[in-house]
Design a protein around this motif. Sequence first.
Motif, PDB file in Angstrom:
ATOM      1  N   LYS A   1       1.160   4.028  -3.082  1.00 14.88           N
ATOM      2  CA  LYS A   1       0.905   5.451  -2.808  1.00 14.88           C
ATOM      3  C   LYS A   1       2.021   6.321  -3.388  1.00 14.88           C
ATOM      4  CE  LYS A   1       0.631   8.783   0.951  1.00 14.88           C
ATOM      5  NZ  LYS A   1       0.711   8.986   2.400  1.00 14.88           N
ATOM      6  N   TYR A   2       3.264   6.009  -3.029  1.00 18.36           N
ATOM      7  CA  TYR A   2       4.372   6.853  -3.473  1.00 18.36           C
ATOM      8  C   TYR A   2       4.676   6.672  -4.959  1.00 18.36           C
ATOM      9  CZ  TYR A   2       4.996   8.261   1.307  1.00 18.36           C
ATOM     10  OH  TYR A   2       4.776   8.789   2.552  1.00 18.36           O
TER      11      TYR A   2
ATOM     12  N   ASP B   1       0.822  -1.215   0.000  1.00 18.13           N
ATOM     13  CA  ASP B   1       0.000   0.000   0.000  1.00 18.13           C
ATOM     14  C   ASP B   1       0.851   1.259   0.000  1.00 18.13           C
ATOM     15  OD1 ASP B   1       0.808  -0.667   2.599  1.00 18.13           O
ATOM     16  OD2 ASP B   1      -0.928   0.297   3.537  1.00 18.13           O
ATOM     17  N   ARG B   2       1.944   1.261   0.740  1.00 16.84           N
ATOM     18  CA  ARG B   2       2.846   2.422   0.767  1.00 16.84           C
ATOM     19  C   ARG B   2       3.552   2.574  -0.584  1.00 16.84           C
ATOM     20  NH1 ARG B   2       7.094   3.032   5.513  1.00 16.84           N
ATOM     21  NH2 ARG B   2       5.141   3.270   6.649  1.00 16.84           N
ATOM     22  N   CYS B   3       3.977   1.454  -1.139  1.00 15.05           N
ATOM     23  CA  CYS B   3       4.635   1.472  -2.445  1.00 15.05           C
ATOM     24  C   CYS B   3       3.703   2.052  -3.506  1.00 15.05           C
ATOM     25  CB  CYS B   3       5.066   0.063  -2.828  1.00 15.05           C
ATOM     26  SG  CYS B   3       5.907  -0.059  -4.415  1.00 15.05           S
TER      27      CYS B   3
END
Length: 98
Positions: free
Chosen positions: A59-60, A55-57
Amino acid sequence: MKFRMATLLFVSLVLSSSFIPLSFAANPAPAAPVSPPSFCDSKCGERCEKAGMKDRCLKYCGICCQDCNCVPSGTYGNKSECPCYRDKKNSKGNPKCP
């Protein structure tokens, strides 16, 4: 005296009203072309396929894709394919884009 004051007031109103349209007439700078969400979604989905924090990957990667209009191929590395993506840094000076 009243005539001078009325004339001065009238002239100041006319002058100030002539500057109002100028302030509204300024056109904003055109925005940079933005990649369609489907392009970024598919490219970032491939890029973040094996990420531990997917999820973080995503997003960025999405943020970087919107700014740079490209995403490097593969799940890691290959950042030389997209210099904008490669050169984006976070506030600590580390790479921002996965």
